[in-house]
Each structure stands twice: as C-alpha cells, then as structure tokens.
Design an enzyme around this catalytic site. Structure first.
Site, PDB file in Angstrom:
ATOM      1  N   LYS A 126      36.798  38.175  31.021  1.00 43.14           N
ATOM      2  CA  LYS A 126      36.755  38.010  32.484  1.00 43.14           C
ATOM      3  C   LYS A 126      37.454  36.713  32.840  1.00 43.14           C
ATOM      4  O   LYS A 126      37.516  35.793  32.021  1.00 43.14           O
ATOM      5  CB  LYS A 126      35.297  37.934  32.965  1.00 43.14           C
ATOM      6  CG  LYS A 126      35.118  38.232  34.433  1.00 43.14           C
ATOM      7  CD  LYS A 126      35.015  39.723  34.678  1.00 43.14           C
ATOM      8  CE  LYS A 126      34.995  40.051  36.147  1.00 43.14           C
ATOM      9  NZ  LYS A 126      34.654  41.476  36.354  1.00 43.14           N
ATOM     10  N   ASP A 166      38.896  42.072  40.715  1.00 41.27           N
ATOM     11  CA  ASP A 166      37.455  41.916  40.927  1.00 41.27           C
ATOM     12  C   ASP A 166      37.358  41.349  42.350  1.00 41.27           C
ATOM     13  O   ASP A 166      38.294  41.529  43.146  1.00 41.27           O
ATOM     14  CB  ASP A 166      36.828  40.973  39.876  1.00 41.27           C
ATOM     15  CG  ASP A 166      35.295  41.033  39.861  1.00 41.27           C
ATOM     16  OD1 ASP A 166      34.747  41.968  39.260  1.00 41.27           O
ATOM     17  OD2 ASP A 166      34.645  40.159  40.470  1.00 41.27           O
TER      18      ASP A 166
HETATM   19  P1  NDP Z   1      35.922  42.875  47.113  1.00 41.64           P
HETATM   20  O1  NDP Z   1      36.458  41.505  47.150  1.00 41.64           O
HETATM   21  O2  NDP Z   1      36.811  44.028  47.413  1.00 41.64           O
HETATM   22  O3  NDP Z   1      34.651  43.002  48.070  1.00 41.64           O
HETATM   23  C1  NDP Z   1      33.532  42.203  47.895  1.00 41.64           C
HETATM   24  C2  NDP Z   1      32.570  42.512  49.017  1.00 41.64           C
HETATM   25  O4  NDP Z   1      31.332  41.846  48.760  1.00 41.64           O
HETATM   26  C3  NDP Z   1      33.035  42.002  50.353  1.00 41.64           C
HETATM   27  O5  NDP Z   1      32.528  42.809  51.363  1.00 41.64           O
HETATM   28  C4  NDP Z   1      32.451  40.605  50.400  1.00 41.64           C
HETATM   29  O6  NDP Z   1      32.318  40.073  51.698  1.00 41.64           O
HETATM   30  C5  NDP Z   1      31.116  40.837  49.749  1.00 41.64           C
HETATM   31  N1  NDP Z   1      30.704  39.592  49.080  1.00 41.64           N
HETATM   32  C6  NDP Z   1      31.331  38.950  48.097  1.00 41.64           C
HETATM   33  N2  NDP Z   1      30.704  37.825  47.753  1.00 41.64           N
HETATM   34  C7  NDP Z   1      29.645  37.766  48.548  1.00 41.64           C
HETATM   35  C8  NDP Z   1      28.609  36.837  48.675  1.00 41.64           C
HETATM   36  N3  NDP Z   1      28.527  35.730  47.902  1.00 41.64           N
HETATM   37  N4  NDP Z   1      27.659  37.080  49.597  1.00 41.64           N
HETATM   38  C9  NDP Z   1      27.729  38.194  50.375  1.00 41.64           C
HETATM   39  N5  NDP Z   1      28.704  39.113  50.303  1.00 41.64           N
HETATM   40  C10 NDP Z   1      29.639  38.899  49.403  1.00 41.64           C
HETATM   41  O7  NDP Z   1      35.278  43.037  45.659  1.00 41.64           O
HETATM   42  P2  NDP Z   1      34.885  44.372  44.880  1.00 41.64           P
HETATM   43  O8  NDP Z   1      34.421  45.418  45.813  1.00 41.64           O
HETATM   44  O9  NDP Z   1      35.969  44.662  43.931  1.00 41.64           O
HETATM   45  O10 NDP Z   1      33.651  43.833  44.002  1.00 41.64           O
HETATM   46  C11 NDP Z   1      32.301  43.950  44.449  1.00 41.64           C
HETATM   47  C12 NDP Z   1      31.374  43.857  43.243  1.00 41.64           C
HETATM   48  O11 NDP Z   1      31.679  44.921  42.335  1.00 41.64           O
HETATM   49  C13 NDP Z   1      31.485  42.578  42.416  1.00 41.64           C
HETATM   50  O12 NDP Z   1      30.220  42.287  41.867  1.00 41.64           O
HETATM   51  C14 NDP Z   1      32.437  42.976  41.295  1.00 41.64           C
HETATM   52  O13 NDP Z   1      32.264  42.168  40.154  1.00 41.64           O
HETATM   53  C15 NDP Z   1      31.969  44.404  41.045  1.00 41.64           C
HETATM   54  N6  NDP Z   1      32.907  45.303  40.367  1.00 41.64           N
HETATM   55  C16 NDP Z   1      34.168  45.496  40.833  1.00 41.64           C
HETATM   56  C17 NDP Z   1      35.004  46.394  40.183  1.00 41.64           C
HETATM   57  C18 NDP Z   1      36.375  46.708  40.681  1.00 41.64           C
HETATM   58  O14 NDP Z   1      37.020  47.558  40.087  1.00 41.64           O
HETATM   59  N7  NDP Z   1      36.865  46.086  41.743  1.00 41.64           N
HETATM   60  C19 NDP Z   1      34.568  47.107  38.980  1.00 41.64           C
HETATM   61  C20 NDP Z   1      33.190  46.881  38.636  1.00 41.64           C
HETATM   62  C21 NDP Z   1      32.426  45.996  39.302  1.00 41.64           C
HETATM   63  P3  NDP Z   1      33.382  38.995  52.231  1.00 41.64           P
HETATM   64  O15 NDP Z   1      34.668  39.724  52.368  1.00 41.64           O
HETATM   65  O16 NDP Z   1      32.830  38.505  53.500  1.00 41.64           O
HETATM   66  O17 NDP Z   1      33.428  37.921  51.167  1.00 41.64           O
HETATM   67  O1  2IT Z   2      33.674  44.298  36.609  1.00 39.18           O
HETATM   68  C1  2IT Z   2      34.566  45.108  36.278  1.00 39.18           C
HETATM   69  O2  2IT Z   2      34.364  46.008  35.453  1.00 39.18           O
HETATM   70  C2  2IT Z   2      35.876  44.985  36.911  1.00 39.18           C
HETATM   71  N1  2IT Z   2      36.070  44.121  37.761  1.00 39.18           N
HETATM   72  C3  2IT Z   2      36.999  45.905  36.495  1.00 39.18           C
HETATM   73  C4  2IT Z   2      37.669  45.394  35.249  1.00 39.18           C
HETATM   74  C5  2IT Z   2      38.914  46.119  34.823  1.00 39.18           C
HETATM   75  O3  2IT Z   2      39.505  45.676  33.829  1.00 39.18           O
HETATM   76  O4  2IT Z   2      39.312  47.116  35.440  1.00 39.18           O
END
Ligand code: NDP
Ligand code: 2IT
Length: 444
Positions: A126, A166
C-alpha cells in the site's frame, strides 16, 4: 504468554503511535490463535508471525510540487511493500491529509490477506501521501502526481509492485502517474492498475469494488434464504466504492436511502439517484450539498449520521473507524440484518464484536471489498497477454471470485469451530495460503 500474545505486545511496543496498525494486527492475530496453536513451537522458532507483521520494505520520500501561484510545497510519500510470498506487491495509493506511516501499514497488512482471498497471485502492499487533493486544480493534481511518481518509479514494476487507486486516487491520478512512469522509464508496462481503458485499463475495474461488495453480500443472503431484493440499504461515502455499491444494490432490487461525504450526508427516502451522484462526484467533483439541486425532496444534514436511519443492510464505504459501537447499537436496535464493509476497516473493533455477539451477518472488508483488487489482478493478466476482455467477461469472473470468497471464509470458519464468524473465517483462509507459501520459501 502465548506466541500470539508475545507478537501483539511486540508490535505495540515497536510501532508506537500507530493505533490503526495495532488494531488490524490484533484482529488478525486473534483470529489465528487456533491455527498457530496447532504448531506453535515450530512457528515461534521460524519467527513466522514476526515476519508476517514486519513489512519486507517501507519507503518514505519527499514529494515537492508547485501550486498555480508558483508556490512550492513538500508532502511525504510512502510505499509499504508488506509481503510478496504469493505474488508481486499489490495495493492502492491513498491521497488524504490523514495519511501517515501507521495508516499505510494497516492498509498494507490487510491487503496481504485480502489479496490471498482473491485466489490470484498477488502479494500485499500500500502507499500514498498526506497530500490533500480537495480544492486543487487539475494542473496542481498533475504536478503532484508527476512528482510522486518520479520517485516511486524506482521501486515499482509490473513484476515487482503494482499500485492502484484508493481514497483520492481515481482514473485521472492513475493516468498522470502512468504517463510519468512511461516517460521516465521509457517503458509501456502494466505497472499500475485502474488505468484508462484506451491504455491498458480493464473494463469493469471502476465498478469492481462496489459491484463485488454486492455480489458477496447477495451470496451470503442467498445462503441464509433471502436476497437483496426489496431490502432497505444504508450506505456511507460517495466515492468510487459507494457509487458502484449503490448502483449494483439498486440493480438487485434494493432501495438505497443514504450516502455521505466528509462534510455531511444525504437521506433520500425515494432512493439515491445514482446518475446524479456520478454527475456531482465524478464529473463536477463537488460537495454532496449539490444533490438537493437535482433532488429537492431529499434531505441534507451536516456531519455524520447515516447509521441512525433504519435499514436491513448497512454498507460502510467511506473510511476506517467510521462506524462506532454506538452506531452498531443503533443499527441493531433498528433491526439491521446484515453489514458488509466496502471501506477498509470501517467498523471499530468494538462495533465488530457487538455485531458478532448480536448474531448480525457481518462481512469484513478483506473479504467483501476484495473485488477491486481482484479485478486489478485481472487487469494485470490482460496486460501480460496484451489482450482486452469484454465487460461481461470481467464482470462474470469478478462475480465468481466473490462467490468463491464467501464459501472459502464460511468453510474456514466452520473448520475452526467458528461457524458464521466471517471475521475469523477471512483471516484464517487468507493466512493459510500465505503461511504455506512462506513456509515453502524458507526464512526470507
Ligand atoms: P474515494 O476517494 O473515491 O471516496 C471516498 C469517500 O469517503 C468520499 O465520499 C469521502 O468524502 C469519504 N471520506 C474519505 N475520508 C473520509 C473521512 N476521514 N471522513 C469522512 N468521510 C470520508 O475513495 P474510495 O471510494 O476508492 O475508497 C473508499 C474506501 O474503500 C476506503 O476505505 C478505501 O481504502 C476502500 N477501498 C477502495 C477500493 C477501490 O478500488 N477504490 C478497493 C477496496 C477498498 P470526501 O470526498 O468529502 O473526502
Ligand atoms: O484497498 C484496496 O483493495 C484497493 N484500494 C484496491 C487495490 C488495487 O490494487 O486494486
């Protein structure tokens, strides 16, 4: 003291000020107690757990960049290459002001077991930076991404370490980073996933984490004699994971009534309009307050609060520790039936314990959000064979992977006398493959 307790104590002592990392390690090692007990002396002699909890390598670097007024800034970049026992390091890059080494280590540690659960050959890693993308111009984002990659490029490669998105990193940022890597290394390589489809990206990678979350949730519900059809669903977050979780839940016949960002949340009793959400978040990159312009009957409230809305299924899709014990109590009091984590470690340890005590069906992140990284691994396969699969082909494989994960964690839980505890099931099933690979490769 048991070997597991010794190692937990050592992790806390040697990694001060990293509470999220302690939380992730404690949860996994607690689950592994029955596995370790089977051969404790051998594992202690081989320092198996010490090797598991210490990253193979952690890289910290300076990222200078220049804003639109000509002012220079310096952020800190990280890449933690945690475990390569079963494949090249694989895991996302997070851009958020809260990023520090402990956050990246918790995410990298979780990634080891998640990636193992996908059944695909990917190790755990990561990275990210404390850079805050909010309010930055496109040019500033490009400047940051290029400078970040000009250093990171020394440590990654299609067969060594393959980062992806992420929080704060989507297709735009991956595009800028890919361009910089290609320019510096003079190589068109599958060194990042989540790329644009015209330059090696996989169809369905954008949708994969949210869709995968619903595929595994649907399988769990099916095995308990029900389905998503007609369920009321509460979602947190409004980013990549949340948007496609909402979309797939709706396609399955559920009604999703909330979403949130870090400023506030939407309650739309008629069901979230996902096209509007995409327009606001993916196109305009604005705040959720904009939602009311399109849907005046919905409600916007500042701060946090989605977990107070009664629902059958809760899907936390924003960030770590966003669902507390009080939230869990409220959800249970309101009759929640299932909780599946889209974000990484969104429920506090106390909230998870409460759900399990109350007999709520609970899917932990490393199983339920594995669809994103699984599809990243499918993108790596397509890059290696220089071919492109259709959306339907990738989506079909994703669904199969998620269904398999459910059955694997369910079986592992049963095998170790923890039927229905998918936290233990996921930790054990993810660990066994990594452990077998580590044992076969000697003390390295
Ligand atoms: P994005 O940046 O696309 O979206 C994040 C969302 O969560 C936004 O709506 C953001 O609001 C909100 N958010 C982030 N930080 C905070 C905080 N500290 N307090 C409140 N709201 C918060 O990220 P993703 O959707 O990609 O990721 C969301 C989660 O999923 C994370 O935990 C990530 O690690 C996990 N994840 C992502 C994957 C991927 O493929 N993208 C795969 C697996 C897991 P704002 O815009 O206002 O900050
Ligand atoms: O938390 C996760 O699994 C991710 N942000 C996706 C990682 C990836 O390599 O696609």
């Amino acid at each position: 003291m048991s070997y597991v307790d010794d190692v937990i104590e050592e992790v806390i002592r040697e990694n001060p000020n990293e509470p999220e990392f302690h939380q992730a390690v404690r949860e996994v090692l607690d689950s592994l107690r029955p596995v370790i007990a089977e051969n404790e002396e051998k594992y202690r002699r081989d320092a198996l757990l010490e090797r598991l909890v210490n990253p193979e390598r952690q890289i910290k670097f300076r990222v200078p960049w220049i804003d639109d007024n000509g002012q220079a800034h310096v952020n800190t970049g990280y890449r933690v290459q945690f475990n390569s026992a079963i494949g090249p390091y694989k895991g996302g890059l997070r851009l958020h002001p809260s990023v520090n080494l402990g956050i990246i280590k918790f995410l990298g540690f979780e990634q080891i077991f998640k990636n193992s659960l996908t059944g695909l050959p990917i190790g755990g890693g990561k990275g990210g930076s404390d850079f805050d993308p909010k309010g930055k111009s496109d040019r500033e984002i490009m400047s940051f991404c290029q400078n970040f990659m000009s250093e990171l490029c020394k440590y990654i490669g299609a067969d060594t370490d393959v980062p992806a998105g992420d929080i704060g990193v989507g297709a735009r940022e991956i595009g800028y980073m890919f361009g910089e890597y290609k320019k510096i290394r003079g190589m068109f390589a599958g060194v990042l996933t989540g790329k644009g489809v015209p330059f090696g990206g996989s169809l369905a990678r954008t949708e994969a984490t949210g869709y995968g979350l619903l595929y595994i949730t649907e399988e769990m519900l099916k095995c308990h004699g029900t389905s998503m059809e007609g369920k009321t669903v509460v979602v947190s977050g409004a980013g990549n994971v949340a948007i496609y979780a909402i979309e797939k839940a709706q396609q399955m016949g559920a009604k999703v009534v909330t979403c949130s960002d870090s400023s506030g949340w939407i309650y739309d009793p008629n069901g979230i309009d996902v096209a509007v959400l995409k327009q606001i978040k993916e196109v305009e990159r604005k705040r959720l307050t904009e939602y009311l312009k399109y849907r005046p009957d919905a409600q916007y409230r500042e701060g946090r609060g989605v977990w107070q809305i009664p629902c059958d299924v809760a899907l936390p899709c924003a960030t770590q520790n966003e669902l507390t014990l009080d939230d869990a109590k409220q959800l249970v009091a309101n009759g929640v039936y299932a909780v599946a984590e889209g974000a990484n470690m969104p429920s506090t340890a106390q909230a998870v314990d409460y759900f399990l005590e109350q007999g709520i069906l609970f899917l932990p992140a490393k199983a339920s959000n594995a669809g994103g990284v699984a599809t990243s691994a499918l993108e790596m396969s397509q890059n290696s064979e220089r071919l492109h699969w259709t959306f339907e082909e990738v989506d079909h494989k994703l669904r199969e992977i998620m269904v398999d994960i459910y059955h694997n964690i369910d079986e592992a839980a049963k095998q170790y006398g923890k039927e229905g505890n998918y936290v233990d099931g996921a930790n054990i099933a993810g660990f066994l493959k990594v452990m077998n690979a580590m044992n076969a490769q000697g003390i390295v």
